[in-house]
Design a protein around this motif. Sequence first.
Motif, short mmCIF file in Angstrom:
data_model
loop_
_atom_site.label_atom_id
_atom_site.label_comp_id
_atom_site.label_asym_id
_atom_site.label_seq_id
_atom_site.Cartn_x
_atom_site.Cartn_y
_atom_site.Cartn_z
N THR A 60 -0.51 9.75 -7.15
CA THR A 60 0.31 9.91 -8.35
C THR A 60 1.79 10.00 -8.06
N SER A 61 2.20 9.95 -6.78
CA SER A 61 3.62 10.05 -6.47
C SER A 61 3.97 9.12 -5.33
N ASN A 62 5.28 8.90 -5.15
CA ASN A 62 5.77 7.99 -4.14
C ASN A 62 6.52 8.70 -3.01
N ALA A 63 6.51 10.04 -3.04
CA ALA A 63 7.12 10.84 -1.98
C ALA A 63 6.43 12.19 -1.97
N ALA A 64 6.42 12.82 -0.80
CA ALA A 64 5.78 14.13 -0.70
C ALA A 64 6.48 15.17 -1.54
N SER A 65 7.78 14.97 -1.80
CA SER A 65 8.57 15.95 -2.54
C SER A 65 8.65 15.64 -4.03
N GLN A 66 7.81 14.73 -4.51
CA GLN A 66 7.78 14.39 -5.93
C GLN A 66 6.56 15.03 -6.56
N GLU A 463 -2.30 11.59 2.22
CA GLU A 463 -1.36 10.47 2.12
C GLU A 463 -0.13 10.76 2.97
N TYR A 464 0.52 9.67 3.42
CA TYR A 464 1.73 9.79 4.23
C TYR A 464 2.84 8.94 3.61
N PHE A 465 4.09 9.44 3.70
CA PHE A 465 5.21 8.80 3.03
C PHE A 465 6.40 8.64 3.99
N ILE A 466 7.04 7.49 3.89
CA ILE A 466 8.34 7.26 4.54
C ILE A 466 9.29 6.80 3.44
N ASN A 467 10.38 7.52 3.25
CA ASN A 467 11.32 7.22 2.16
C ASN A 467 12.74 7.11 2.71
N VAL A 498 31.08 8.53 -4.92
CA VAL A 498 30.91 8.98 -3.54
C VAL A 498 29.50 8.66 -3.06
N LYS A 499 29.39 7.94 -1.97
CA LYS A 499 28.09 7.49 -1.46
C LYS A 499 27.34 8.63 -0.78
N THR A 500 26.03 8.64 -1.01
CA THR A 500 25.12 9.55 -0.30
C THR A 500 24.00 8.71 0.32
N LYS A 501 23.39 9.25 1.36
CA LYS A 501 22.32 8.52 2.05
C LYS A 501 21.26 9.52 2.48
N GLY A 502 20.00 9.22 2.14
CA GLY A 502 18.93 10.16 2.45
C GLY A 502 17.70 9.49 3.03
N ALA A 503 16.90 10.28 3.74
CA ALA A 503 15.64 9.81 4.31
C ALA A 503 14.66 10.97 4.35
N GLU A 504 13.37 10.62 4.33
CA GLU A 504 12.34 11.66 4.28
C GLU A 504 11.05 11.15 4.90
N LEU A 505 10.39 12.01 5.67
CA LEU A 505 9.03 11.79 6.16
C LEU A 505 8.15 12.86 5.52
N PRO A 513 -10.70 22.09 -0.13
CA PRO A 513 -11.11 22.14 -1.54
C PRO A 513 -10.24 23.09 -2.35
N GLY A 514 -9.69 22.58 -3.44
CA GLY A 514 -8.89 23.40 -4.34
C GLY A 514 -7.43 23.55 -3.95
N LEU A 515 -7.04 23.02 -2.78
CA LEU A 515 -5.66 23.18 -2.31
C LEU A 515 -4.94 21.85 -2.32
N GLN A 516 -3.75 21.85 -2.88
CA GLN A 516 -2.82 20.72 -2.72
C GLN A 516 -1.67 21.21 -1.84
N SER A 517 -1.41 20.50 -0.78
CA SER A 517 -0.38 20.91 0.16
C SER A 517 0.47 19.70 0.52
N SER A 518 1.77 19.88 0.56
CA SER A 518 2.68 18.79 0.93
C SER A 518 3.71 19.31 1.91
N LEU A 519 4.09 18.43 2.83
CA LEU A 519 5.08 18.75 3.85
C LEU A 519 6.10 17.62 3.91
N ALA A 520 7.39 17.96 3.93
CA ALA A 520 8.44 16.95 3.95
C ALA A 520 9.53 17.35 4.93
N LEU A 521 9.94 16.39 5.78
CA LEU A 521 11.12 16.51 6.63
C LEU A 521 12.18 15.58 6.06
#
Length: 699
Positions: A60-66, A463-467, A498-505, A513-521
């Motif tokens: 349902t999302s395109n990044a771990a932090s969404q 799921e794993y994400f590179i953004n 003003v330009k900004t630049k970001g990246a995320e793993l 069971p019953g747990l949703q967990s996400s990790l983002a660097l």
Amino acid sequence: MQKTKMNRVLRACFGLLLIHTFDAVQAQEQTQAVQTDKSGKPETIATVQVLGNYDNALGTSNAASQGSVTSNLVSNRPALRTGELLEFVPGMIVTQHSGDGKANQYFLRGFNLDHGTDFATFVDGMPVNMRSHAHGQGYSDLNFLMPELVQRIDYKKGTYFADEGDFASAGAAHLRLADKLGAGIASLTLGPYAYQRAVLANSMAVANGNLLYGLEVNRNDGPWVNPENVRKYSAVLRYSQGTHDDGYSLTAMAYKNRWNSTDQIPLRAVESGQISRFGAIDTTDGGQSSRYSLSYAMKKRNQDGVFEMDAYAVQSSLDLFSNFTYFLNNPDMGDQFSQSEKRQMLGLNISQSWPLSIADLEMHNKIGVQLRYDKLSPVGIYNTVAQQRISTIRQDNVKEASAGFYAENSIQWLPKFRSIAGLRYDTYRFDVNSSIDGNSGKASDHIVSPKLSLIFGPWNKTEYFINYGTGFHSNDARGTTQTRLPDGGVSTPVTPLVKTKGAELGMRTEIIPGLQSSLALWRLDIASELLFVGDAGETEPSRASRRTGIEWNNHYIAAPWLLFDLDLAASRARYTQNDVVGNYVPGSIDRVASFGVTMTDMGRWYGGFELRYFGPRPLIEDNSVRSSSTTLAYARVGYKINARTRLTMDVFNLFNKQASDIDYYYQSRLSRENVDGASDIHFHPVEPRSVRLTLTHNF
């Protein structure tokens, strides 16, 4: 020292995640994975009970932090202020350094976001952030909202989303209002310090649609020696047909507020006994604001895809009276000043999305246009005494127009791999007519922002994400044409965009069971710039900066009636251009933790507990002066008198901590001090323990 602390936090987060993952491999799987079609879009959502409060299942999302928060959780958590709605965004801290009619102070991802810069907020597609604002760029005042009418909060972090433009570098939140209510709401809240709040809301079927209304009246003096005397009125009238996925809504909103302010106070004045922790130096600070809007939101599904449109018109005003330095600049009459604006804002967002298949590759495409026009007539800064103007620092008429164009393409390359590529183009035009010779003029700027996300999985419900992406924030229009300072000095125009630049793993898992967990660097860079400072009406230099961090978010259903939340975040913010004064970014937050428990359906009883911590922050560039950390606890106990009536008790600052909502370090002068005053910590205390009782009846 800071790197050692950061490493400890990182090791702890990874260690806990590995422990949970190891335990989960041995556990019996009790939840279903999300099924996705060839384009990677979810067809059925996993039967995870967490989804009653969050819509963050796999696919349902395109990044771990969404993610998304539903009204179930919003209604079950106590909030001291309306702006704390944004604390449902993991890692976000919401405080206040002034009266409760002023926009809140926000902290996220190593930022002191001030009143909203670099975090974009929307209500049904209508932007809340105000650009070229009298008090602060990106000023985001949520006091006009009624939390009872918020249906969900969709949040994103980072620069990776093509449909997010100005102010969204750290993140964005889209608040969606309800089209109809399950039952009418009549509630009355009473608390100490003359706190009173009454809400009346309901919806009804009208002409093949739904008509919803909401009314709110709020009074509050607060714990301050100088009573806050809040007088707040809000109203909503909304007509809708169809559903959010295929329908439309027309919404009118009105808001008016008036208050007295106890701004941040100098530590030395409290330690000497001159004032108490809840006292004020200038008791005539305060303000008044209003906001009236009409918005239209439409989403239409057809054989070609989905067409969406948002249109809005906003008229707002603000008169804010502040005195941060007391008698430093004017020893006789004091340094109070007024920031005032009258604004008209118009906007239109249009997008079209459609599926496409090429060479057996399923694609999902989207293009969009976002238009906005702000007219301020005028926006000004004035010297005042007891809210009476004595001179003009500067007064401007501002016209600011922008157009954003974006395109996004999603391709399902393999059953467990998809990509999302986006490109955004923004162009701005500024027109300033200033009271200061040399500051009138026109300016323009444009910027291109590419985006790319790669999503892998799910494997074992993970799921794993590179953004990656670039973004921007706009600067105050007055700074783009400024060549003269209010005191007659020479100035250099600011960089408009003003330009900004970001990246995320990142990763997201439901393996337990019953747990949703996400990790983002994550990492976020902001280019070197000049800043326009609304409090002074002039520019000041700022260096390029880099922020890096880690976030670990967890939502766990231990039982059908028991929900746990645990969010941990650590970050590091530094200027990347060395300077002898130091490379720490003042006010940047480095550690955030929040823990929540929500209990429902325990017979007639329900309740909750929330603990939030935000760590110490450097207050000057060399880190020699730091703020203290702040830990606060909220608690709720509720009782259902009958099927339609309930009584709720909310306790704020449960342990009665003496801490700060915010700290600054700067020079000020109290009466009878020497002419140079003193550099000191200036803080706004958290409110003492208070209890509010709410009686709610559904009809």
